[in-house]
Write a protein that holds these residues in place. Structure first.
Motif, PDB file in Angstrom:
ATOM      1  N   CYS A   1       0.837  -1.202   0.000  1.00  0.00           N
ATOM      2  CA  CYS A   1       0.000   0.000   0.000  1.00  0.00           C
ATOM      3  C   CYS A   1       0.870   1.251   0.000  1.00  0.00           C
ATOM      4  CB  CYS A   1      -0.931   0.001   1.214  1.00  0.00           C
ATOM      5  SG  CYS A   1      -2.123  -1.351   1.230  1.00  0.00           S
ATOM      6  N   ARG A   2       0.322   2.277  -0.624  1.00  0.00           N
ATOM      7  CA  ARG A   2       1.005   3.568  -0.673  1.00  0.00           C
ATOM      8  C   ARG A   2      -0.005   4.671  -0.404  1.00  0.00           C
ATOM      9  NH1 ARG A   2       3.999   4.369  -6.234  1.00  0.00           N
ATOM     10  NH2 ARG A   2       4.749   6.238  -5.130  1.00  0.00           N
ATOM     11  N   ALA A   3       0.438   5.691   0.298  1.00  0.00           N
ATOM     12  CA  ALA A   3      -0.341   6.921   0.444  1.00  0.00           C
ATOM     13  C   ALA A   3       0.374   7.974  -0.389  1.00  0.00           C
ATOM     14  CB  ALA A   3      -0.418   7.333   1.907  1.00  0.00           C
ATOM     15  N   VAL A   4      -0.237   8.366  -1.502  1.00  0.00           N
ATOM     16  CA  VAL A   4       0.506   9.119  -2.498  1.00  0.00           C
ATOM     17  C   VAL A   4      -0.443  10.028  -3.265  1.00  0.00           C
ATOM     18  CG1 VAL A   4       0.230   7.346  -4.273  1.00  0.00           C
ATOM     19  CG2 VAL A   4       2.208   8.871  -4.345  1.00  0.00           C
ATOM     20  N   PHE A   5       0.129  11.133  -3.762  1.00  0.00           N
ATOM     21  CA  PHE A   5      -0.531  12.000  -4.726  1.00  0.00           C
ATOM     22  C   PHE A   5       0.215  11.848  -6.052  1.00  0.00           C
ATOM     23  CE2 PHE A   5      -1.200  13.922  -0.600  1.00  0.00           C
ATOM     24  CZ  PHE A   5      -2.541  14.252  -0.607  1.00  0.00           C
ATOM     25  N   ASN A   6      -0.505  11.571  -7.109  1.00  0.00           N
ATOM     26  CA  ASN A   6       0.113  11.385  -8.420  1.00  0.00           C
ATOM     27  C   ASN A   6      -0.443  12.413  -9.385  1.00  0.00           C
ATOM     28  OD1 ASN A   6       1.768  10.104 -10.356  1.00  0.00           O
ATOM     29  ND2 ASN A   6      -0.001   9.022 -11.183  1.00  0.00           N
ATOM     30  N   GLY A   7       0.455  13.179  -9.996  1.00  0.00           N
ATOM     31  CA  GLY A   7       0.018  14.198 -10.939  1.00  0.00           C
ATOM     32  C   GLY A   7      -0.481  13.647 -12.249  1.00  0.00           C
ATOM     33  N   GLY A   8      -0.054  12.449 -12.598  1.00  0.00           N
ATOM     34  CA  GLY A   8      -0.505  11.825 -13.834  1.00  0.00           C
ATOM     35  C   GLY A   8       0.347  12.191 -15.024  1.00  0.00           C
ATOM     36  N   ASN A   9       0.441  11.267 -15.985  1.00  0.00           N
ATOM     37  CA  ASN A   9       1.199  11.472 -17.216  1.00  0.00           C
ATOM     38  C   ASN A   9       2.643  11.876 -16.932  1.00  0.00           C
ATOM     39  OD1 ASN A   9      -1.220  10.908 -18.408  1.00  0.00           O
ATOM     40  ND2 ASN A   9      -1.562  12.966 -19.207  1.00  0.00           N
ATOM     41  N   HIS A  10       3.213  11.218 -15.936  1.00  0.00           N
ATOM     42  CA  HIS A  10       4.606  11.449 -15.539  1.00  0.00           C
ATOM     43  C   HIS A  10       4.860  12.894 -15.129  1.00  0.00           C
ATOM     44  CE1 HIS A  10       6.756   7.677 -17.297  1.00  0.00           C
ATOM     45  NE2 HIS A  10       5.710   7.371 -16.544  1.00  0.00           N
ATOM     46  N   THR A  11       3.877  13.490 -14.473  1.00  0.00           N
ATOM     47  CA  THR A  11       4.075  14.829 -13.923  1.00  0.00           C
ATOM     48  C   THR A  11       4.833  14.788 -12.607  1.00  0.00           C
ATOM     49  OG1 THR A  11       1.991  15.465 -14.948  1.00  0.00           O
ATOM     50  CG2 THR A  11       2.882  16.956 -13.309  1.00  0.00           C
ATOM     51  N   GLY A  12       4.643  13.723 -11.834  1.00  0.00           N
ATOM     52  CA  GLY A  12       5.355  13.586 -10.579  1.00  0.00           C
ATOM     53  C   GLY A  12       4.466  13.001  -9.505  1.00  0.00           C
ATOM     54  N   THR A  13       5.080  12.510  -8.453  1.00  0.00           N
ATOM     55  CA  THR A  13       4.364  11.945  -7.314  1.00  0.00           C
ATOM     56  C   THR A  13       4.898  12.563  -6.030  1.00  0.00           C
ATOM     57  OG1 THR A  13       5.925  10.106  -7.131  1.00  0.00           O
ATOM     58  CG2 THR A  13       3.976   9.747  -8.491  1.00  0.00           C
ATOM     59  N   VAL A  14       4.027  12.583  -5.024  1.00  0.00           N
ATOM     60  CA  VAL A  14       4.390  13.085  -3.697  1.00  0.00           C
ATOM     61  C   VAL A  14       3.846  12.094  -2.679  1.00  0.00           C
ATOM     62  CG1 VAL A  14       4.133  14.942  -2.015  1.00  0.00           C
ATOM     63  CG2 VAL A  14       4.354  15.492  -4.451  1.00  0.00           C
ATOM     64  N   GLU A  15       4.736  11.528  -1.888  1.00  0.00           N
ATOM     65  CA  GLU A  15       4.329  10.600  -0.841  1.00  0.00           C
ATOM     66  C   GLU A  15       3.777  11.383   0.349  1.00  0.00           C
ATOM     67  OE1 GLU A  15       4.370   7.357  -1.020  1.00  0.00           O
ATOM     68  OE2 GLU A  15       5.483   7.076  -2.892  1.00  0.00           O
ATOM     69  N   VAL A  16       2.815  10.770   1.032  1.00  0.00           N
ATOM     70  CA  VAL A  16       2.227  11.429   2.195  1.00  0.00           C
ATOM     71  C   VAL A  16       3.240  11.554   3.318  1.00  0.00           C
ATOM     72  CG1 VAL A  16       0.477  11.179   3.995  1.00  0.00           C
ATOM     73  CG2 VAL A  16      -0.123  10.769   1.612  1.00  0.00           C
ATOM     74  N   ASP A  17       4.037  10.527   3.529  1.00  0.00           N
ATOM     75  CA  ASP A  17       4.988  10.547   4.645  1.00  0.00           C
ATOM     76  C   ASP A  17       6.296   9.912   4.181  1.00  0.00           C
ATOM     77  OD1 ASP A  17       6.201  10.786   7.063  1.00  0.00           O
ATOM     78  OD2 ASP A  17       5.100   9.177   8.042  1.00  0.00           O
ATOM     79  N   PRO A  18       7.217  10.683   3.610  1.00  0.00           N
ATOM     80  CA  PRO A  18       8.458  10.110   3.071  1.00  0.00           C
ATOM     81  C   PRO A  18       9.506   9.855   4.158  1.00  0.00           C
ATOM     82  CG  PRO A  18       8.445  12.450   2.666  1.00  0.00           C
ATOM     83  CD  PRO A  18       7.138  12.144   3.352  1.00  0.00           C
TER      84      PRO A  18
END
Length: 1523
Positions: free
Chosen positions: A393-410
């Motif tokens: 499982c991952r808690a993540v925000f994904n911009g889509g189309n290789h825009t970028g991802t940001v993890e909730v708690d890195p």
């Protein structure tokens, strides 16, 4: 339970709601049962303190006369929350069953969640207080274990209006309508797809296999999907379909809208009786949302309350969220989900998960926040059966189309097991398991983090701060401990001390920062021991007060520079939420501080006037800047009402009153006038500051004049109003004092170095505006006085159409022996001077010598630009004389203009003598080039061609030399996608890999540039569906920068400014300051996309304009005849690149246009690819030489994918993938076979258009099978209307090429216009204008210039000066600028005006007076001359008569020799013989100077005379007979 929940929703009466005890923090007590009092604290086991408060007898939830009801509170000091249990006390026994349990927030006092128990525990406990907390704790645990007690979730379920995702759509996802746009990661979405797999998606999700792959690291987009999503817990999950029916499970959702979206809102100031609410779902707004059947939309009073609560949550956890107004929210709750890869094992074991996502936005869809709540995470889908990590499982925000991802708690604990999200928190002072993010653009974490290593971005608000400092900023960084002291360390400057507001927000007080530009800041605890919290890095942008977007609003700036001021009451406005009570923040015990509490903003504000000067400091023996608080003008009460959360507070300033002076009477009469300029500061009043030396942080205004503080001795600042006489006296006094101060400045400036030598020699103004417009490396539009920025704060050069200023400090050069070889190897050095050039309506340079002649009215605006002794943007290190941005220029240049030209009469010419405008005599045009559309190039040395090939290229490379720094400019060219592809066919007719089908046209999608010692700047267009708010990315130092708040920003050696007249940053200017090379980047021709109905967003194409100054030896006309000799003689660098591909070959003719033979011609294509393409950036097998002739020494590192050493720490930020990833990435299949790139030549384009036109006009092609064959072969190649292309474009090659390959009439016509306009402007800009300079008019009274606004300085110009009808012109009044050649040296020539005397005007009355005087004096003179002649003749006549009458008289024999040198005997040496002087009166008694009439009777004969003389005694006449 439902009865009680309904009671809570409706709300208890105020008297029934238990109030939070205010005695928190006092020492706990152990009272006996008889000593229990309401609100008293008593102790228990554990770390929490417990206390009880008696409720009124008539208001318990359950009425029972035999029991006394208490509300028992358990306070968690770490989280600032209170757990409340309403219990009954009877006969010393505690009854904990069947009653109410709730959690209250210490900051707001509101109930977050509430629950009751249907089945009382049935436990009766003794009254021992030592056991009370144990029972209390067990009671809460029992409720929590039963699934009824959730501390961190907002209410959900059918009871509050939620709908449930259809079980048949749980896996694939159910798409819901959001009824408005929500921004996320640069995109705008009015829908979302809810899935049981823990995400809110915005595209098709590939859930094949045990793991759901998203992001650049895990997907091969576009061959595979990379959907944008908000994923609180992304993994394969399931909902229990069987089992305990009492155990609810599912995915619940609802949409909450504010009533004001439909014309109504609670607590609105609108008149309810006159404003009609909008309809929604066919019903009135007050009935639509709750009354719609099966509707998940809510927009009632409870919705407004919910959104207000969410804003309070955000305020308490996010820095800067106080300015956010939530108008809509999506609430999605995943309730009791279980892992899908473990079968039923997790379900049977009770290892389920409950979490929630709340997505909020405002009405304008500009700001957006997400709150994630984790109540319980019983699985993480890893180590399944102890041997697998699949499906994690991952808690993540994904911009889509290789825009970028940001993890909730890195962090490392999250990486080990994601279940820790429910145990930790981003806002631990609120509740566990809660995290907050700002998501409207690139996702930024808010709240706090426990990360220790690496780099973690901190959120700072405001991140644009006035350079004068003394402001406060809120910081989100590490999770804070009140026992620690935290500091904000500023790069190269002092540290800022911070106060802990709560565990997520610290408030830091900034000192004065004498700097302009971005500074990296580090947030750390100030502890003596070692700590690991070194990951938190951010930036603050410091700006001068003239550019501060958050400066204090004091109305129209013009009014403060008028004498007299038009109104003595001036407006002032500010946002009350910018000020907090310092006594609350700085108190030792600030645990109860709540940012959302209105009382926190109740504070008394003082309006101070601060003077600025640069004076002599005898202690340090230097001149230095000084800021002194002169007076407190007035006091205001900051409005703490919630209505002023977004509304500014507006007040007035009475300029006739001063509340308190901080200067003595002597200082007011002497020192006050040394402060030429000042500014207002609004700050909380410091009761301990008696002399204004320790002002608290506040807001400052733009610089203003201080003349309204000047008063005669007879006036004091104590009257509310002034009578007309007092106003006149003050105006006269200001005029007199300004005249004195103007003279003082004139003498002071005259004692300084004559800086005109540097300004005119090194940065002479362009002769016409077109030259200034294209010379973007040396000049820029004035930020306050140009149409580009559309600013309204220009005060000194009103009247010009456009003003330009030097884009950087003027660089001087050694001039010891002039421009000879002795100074060829000397480096240029930065000065603190600047240049300002203003142009009139015709585009000609306005001249200061003509200002006194042209200006006919006092308020007539003819104000030319003039050089600046202090550059407006300051000079490093920004803290000495002439160096302070904004203020130094007002002290030395702008305020003297007002003193001499505005406040005093007839002194403006004195000012212009010290500040003469540039006459462009030393200006040399820059070499400019352009790359636009589909690879249409017009190089800086006049080559024209169309070049298409994907890859990264060196656009310009300048090697380092003694005089110039190294300059590197690269561009990225990509194949433009075919816009004929219909995305709606995805999944039905075309696969994911065919969504992006490239054409054979390449466009510029990004540019990167840097110079020696500067930051690296990357400008690129955003990806498709991401260009709604921002059309471009501006990444500087690996950090994404925004320019919508402040359009001009300065970085290390780089100036970046944006013309943001059109939305989305479509026009960016980048200036390398020392190199003086400028670049203009335009996205989609800076079109107003909102006016183009066929385009939802911009086209995603960049145009580049490059400007190279003349010191690099590049001739803009392309003449390279003597370039090699000049390069060796003057040690000039060799300029090369795609913008100058053939530096050693001759260029095309100046007026030769672009032809079909110049379209992808093989004569130059392979040379460009071999010499300027960066290795490894083209297609799979590009024809590329590793070492060509021209690419020796050419840099080969890709500036888009690499980083400078000092910027590598920011590579972990999500914008790193945006910088390095291709904008139009295509599937690998299009790199091979028939899909590979094929450059289209001119002949191929014409053949394609003719073929497509024939197919269009041939009716046989509409029949089968020809139609299918034609569609197969030409369907995707032919434009929609090939016949119109040939008609509308004509012989314009750029238009034909763009129209044929891009199939867009709009883009083709814009390309044609861009090419034609640039070609015309370039010809005008590279022209050498010869200038004579302006004629200096010494006596401008009653003189006019004809024509008034003609240029009057260029070769061929005629300047004619005339006088008004009341005066006559004198002197030479007509001049012509022409060429003067020294015929002895034909190569030596100059341009100057014809010789003549100074023109001046004389009054006709005075002229007539002088004429009459001349006539009178002429007549008198003639008469006098006649009289003199007559008198002279009479005298001569009389003299002659006298001589004739006195013949033989004594006068004829008088010899003066006897008086002075008597004769002696000539016998022997008679020098010793005594000499006797004979008195003539003795010898001749009759000779006593008588008149001729008296001589007649005494006339004697010579004989008697001689005889008479011989009778005189003592005579030696016998010795004198030899005469």
């Amino acid at each position: 339970m439902r009865w009680l929940l309904t009671l809570l929703i409706l709300g208890w009466p105020p008297s029934a709601v238990p109030q939070i005890n205010q005695n928190i923090g006092q020492p706990p007590q152990n009272p006996t049962i008889n000593q229990v009092a309401p609100g008293q604290i008593f102790s228990g086991t554990g770390n929490n303190a417990y206390y009880g408060e008696m409720l009124p007898a008539a208001t318990p939830p359950v009425s029972n006369s035999t029991h006394s009801f208490y509300s028992l509170y358990a306070m968690d000091r770490e989280q600032n929350v209170v757990y409340v249990c309403i219990v009954a006390w009877s006969s010393y026994e505690l009854l904990c069953g069947g009653f109410h349990w709730e959690r209250r927030d210490l900051r707001s006092g509101r109930v977050d969640v509430a629950a009751t128990t249907n089945n009382p525990p049935g436990q009766t406990v003794s009254s021992s207080f030592s056991d009370l907390c144990t029972v209390f704790y067990k009671f809460g645990e029992r409720l929590r274990a039963a699934g009824e007690f959730r501390l961190n979730l907002v209410p959900f379920g059918p009871e509050v209006g939620d709908l449930k995702v259809n079980p048949s759509m749980l896996t694939a996802g159910m798409t819901i309508d959001l009824h408005m746009f929500f921004p996320f990661y640069g995109g705008l979405y009015n829908y979302t797809t809810l899935s049981v797999n823990g995400y809110m998606g915005f595209a098709t999700v590939l859930d094949q296999g045990p793991t759901i792959n998203i992001g650049p690291e895990s997907t091969d987009w576009p061959r595979q999907e990379d959907p944008a999503m908000i994923a609180p817990y992304l993994c394969k999950q399931q909902i229990p379909q069987t089992g305990n029916p009492a155990r609810r499970a599912g995915v619940y959702y609802r949409l909450i809208l504010r009533q004001s979206l439909f014309g109504r809102e609670s607590n609105s100031n609108l008149n309810v009786g006159t404003v009609q609410g909008s309809s929604f779902f066919g019903q009135p707004a007050n009935l639509a949302c709750p009354g719609t059947a099966d509707s998940y939309v809510r927009c009632d009073q409870n919705s407004d309350y919910f959104l207000d609560q969410m804003m309070i949550w955000l305020q308490e956890g996010v820095a800067g969220a106080s300015m956010f107004r939530a108008d809509a929210a999506v609430v999605v709750t995943w309730y009791n989900t279980a892992s899908a890869i473990s079968g039923r094992s997790d379900i049977d074991a009770g290892q389920t998960g409950t979490y929630q996502a709340i997505w909020l936005t405002d009405q304008a869809a500009r700001l957006s926040y997400v709150i994630l709540n984790y109540d319980r995470l019983g699985f993480d889908a890893q180590d399944f059966r102890a041997n697998s990590r699949s499906g994690r499982c991952r808690a993540v925000f994904n911009g889509g189309n290789h825009t970028g991802t940001v993890e909730v708690d890195p962090t490392q604990p999250y990486k080990n097991t994601p279940k820790v999200l429910a145990q930790r928190s981003g806002v631990p002072h609120m509740v566990r398991g809660r995290y907050m993010f700002r998501v409207d653009d690139v996702v930024r974490p808010a709240g706090c983090s426990n990360k220790t290593g690496g780099t973690y971005p901190i959120m700072i608000y405001p991140n644009i701060v006035n350079m004068l400092g003394e402001m406060t900023v809120d910081v989100n960084g590490m999770c804070l401990d009140r026992a620690q002291t935290y500091i904000l360390m500023i790069e190269e400057r002092e540290v800022a001390t911070c106060q802990v507001i709560n565990s997520a927000i610290a408030r830091c007080s900034l000192p004065k920062i004498y700097d302009w530009g971005t500074k990296t800041v580090y947030f750390q605890p100030q502890s003596r021991g070692a700590n690991d919290e070194k990951a938190f890095v951010g930036y603050i942008y410091f700006v001068p007060p003239t550019l501060d977007p958050m400066r204090l609003d004091i109305g129209n700036i013009y009014e403060w520079y008028k004498n007299p001021m038009t109104n003595y009451l001036m407006p002032i406005a500010w946002y009350p939420r910018n000020f907090t009570n310092p006594d609350l923040i700085n108190s030792g015990n600030n645990m109860g501080i709540r940012i959302s509490d209105d009382s926190m903003y109740s504070v008394q504000l003082g309006l101070y006037i601060v003077g600025y000067r640069e004076y002599k400091d005898d202690e340090i023996k230097k001149f230095r800047p000084e800021y002194r608080t002169l007076a407190r003008i007035t006091t205001f009460s900051n409005q703490a009402n919630i209505n002023y959360r977004w509304m500014p507070q507006e007040e007035v300033i009475n300029t006739n009153q001063v509340q308190q002076w901080y200067m003595t009477d002597w200082e007011r009469m002497h020192l006050l006038y040394t402060y030429r300029v000042g500014f207002f500061k609004l700050a909380p009043i410091n009761s301990n500051d008696m002399n204004g030396t320790h002002l608290l942080p506040g807001l400052v205004s733009a610089p203003i004049s201080l003349h309204w503080l000047w008063t005669p001795d007879t006036q004091q600042f104590n009257a509310i109003t002034l009578n007309q006489q007092d106003r006149d006296n003050r105006q006269d006094f200001v005029q007199k004092k300004s005249r004195e101060m103007c003279h003082d400045w004139y003498d002071e400036d005259g004692a300084l170095f004559n800086f005109i030598r540097d300004t005119e020699t090194n940065t002479s103004c362009p002769c016409v505006e077109t030259q200034a417009l294209l010379d973007i490396g040396r000049f820029m539009p004035h930020p306050r006085c140009s149409q580009m920025f559309r600013d309204i704060t220009c005060t000194t050069v009103i009247g010009s159409r456009n003003c330009y200023m030097s884009a950087s400090n003027i660089y001087g050069s050694y001039a010891g022996n002039g421009n000879t070889f002795q100074n060829m190897d000397t480096t240029r050095f930065m000065t603190h001077y600047g240049q300002v050039c203003c142009y009139d309506e015709a585009g000609f340079l306005m001249q200061t010598p003509y200002q006194p002649v042209i200006k006919t009215q006092k308020d007539y605006f003819y104000n030319p630009g003039y050089p600046l002794r202090a550059y407006e943007f300051g000079t490093p290190p920004y803290m000495g004389q002439f160096e302070v941005p904004g203020l130094s220029v007002f002290h030395h240049d702008y305020m003297p203009y007002f003193l001499c030209c505005k406040f005093a009469d007839f002194r403006c010419q004195m000012f212009y003598w010290r500040r003469p405008s540039s006459a462009c005599q030393q200006y040399q045009p820059a070499a400019t080039g352009q790359a636009s559309g589909t690879g249409v190039f017009h190089t800086i040395d006049n080559d024209k061609f169309i070049f298409n090939e994907p890859g990264v290229y060196n656009l310009l490379y300048v090697p380092k030399s003694v005089r110039t720094p190294e300059v590197r400019v690269q561009i990225r060219m990509e194949r433009y996608p075919n816009r004929k592809v219909d995305f709606g066919l995805l999944g039905r007719y075309i696969p994911q890999s065919e969504l992006v089908q490239p054409t054979n046209a390449t466009v510029i999608t990004g540019i990167a540039l840097e110079a020696t010692g500067t930051d690296r700047v990357v400008v690129q267009t955003r990806k498709d569906t991401r260009r709604f708010r921002y059309r471009t990315n501006i990444i500087i130092g690996n950090i994404l920068r925004y320019f919508d708040t402040i359009r001009l920003q300065r970085f290390k050696g780089v100036l970046v400014y944006v013309n943001n007249v059109e939305r989305g940053q479509p026009e960016i200017y980048v200036v390398l300051e020392e190199a003086q090379i400028g670049i203009k980047v335009t996205e989609s021709y800076a079109l107003d996309i909102d006016r183009l109905p066929n385009y939802q967003e911009s086209m995603g194409i960049l145009d580049i304009l490059l400007s190279v100054p003349p010191q690099y030896g590049v001739r803009p006309d392309g003449d390279k005849t003597l370039e090699l000799q000049f390069r060796q003689l003057y040690n000039l660098p060799r300029i090369s690149g795609l913008m100058r591909p053939f530096p050693d070959q001759s260029s095309g003719a100046l007026n030769l246009g672009l032809t079909l033979n110049d379209v992808n011609s093989e004569t130059y294509r392979q040379q460009i690819i071999a010499n300027y393409m960066v290795l490894g950036t083209g297609e799979a097998t590009p024809q590329q030489n590793t070492a060509g002739t021209l690419n020796q020494g050419m840099p080969q590192d890709n500036m888009f994918t690499t980083s400078k050493d000092e910027d590598k720490k920011f590579d972990v930020f999500p914008e790193a993938i945006m910088r390095s990833e291709a904008v139009y990435k295509m599937a690998p299949v299009y790199d091979t076979g028939p899909y590979r790139f094929v450059p289209q030549t001119g002949a191929m384009i014409i053949q394609l258009l003719n073929t497509c036109r024939d197919l269009q006009n041939n009716p046989a092609t509409d029949l089968q099978p020809y139609q299918s064959m034609a569609n197969l072969n030409y369907g995707m190649l032919c434009p929609d209307d090939p016949g119109a292309i040939l008609t509308e474009c004509g012989d314009s090659i750029p238009c034909l090429y763009d129209y044929a390959l891009l199939n867009s009439k709009t883009m083709a016509l814009e390309e044609q216009d861009a090419w034609n306009s640039f070609s015309a402007e370039r010809v005008e800009a590279i022209r050498q204008y010869n200038s004579c300079g302006a004629i200096n008019i010494e006596y401008p009274e009653y003189m006019m210039k004809t024509p008034a606004l003609a240029s009057g300085y260029l070769q061929g110009d005629v300047a004619r000066f005339e006088c008004y009808q009341s005066h006559w012109v004198k002197g030479d009044h007509e001049y012509k600028c022409g060429l003067v050649v020294d015929y002895n040296y034909p190569n030596s020539y100059r341009f100057e005006w014809n010789k003549g005397s100074q023109p001046w005007c004389r009054s006709r009355i005075k002229e007539n007076y002088f004429k009459w005087l001349a006539v009178i004096f002429g007549i008198v003179g003639i008469i006098i001359a006649i009289i003199l002649v007559f008198t002279l003749c009479w005298c001569i006549k009389q003299r002659r008569l006298q001589d004739s009458r006195t013949y033989g008289g004594a006068a004829a024999y008088q010899n003066t020799a006897y008086e002075t040198k008597p004769r002696t005997a000539s016998l022997g040496d008679l020098s010793t013989v005594p000499r006797t002087t004979v008195d003539p009166t003795i010898l001749y008694p009759a000779t006593q100077r008588a008149t001729p009439a008296t001589l007649e009777p005494a006339r004697m004969t010579p004989a008697t005379d001689l005889r008479g003389s011989q009778q005189q005694p003592g005579g030696l006449m016998g010795l004198n007979t030899s005469v």
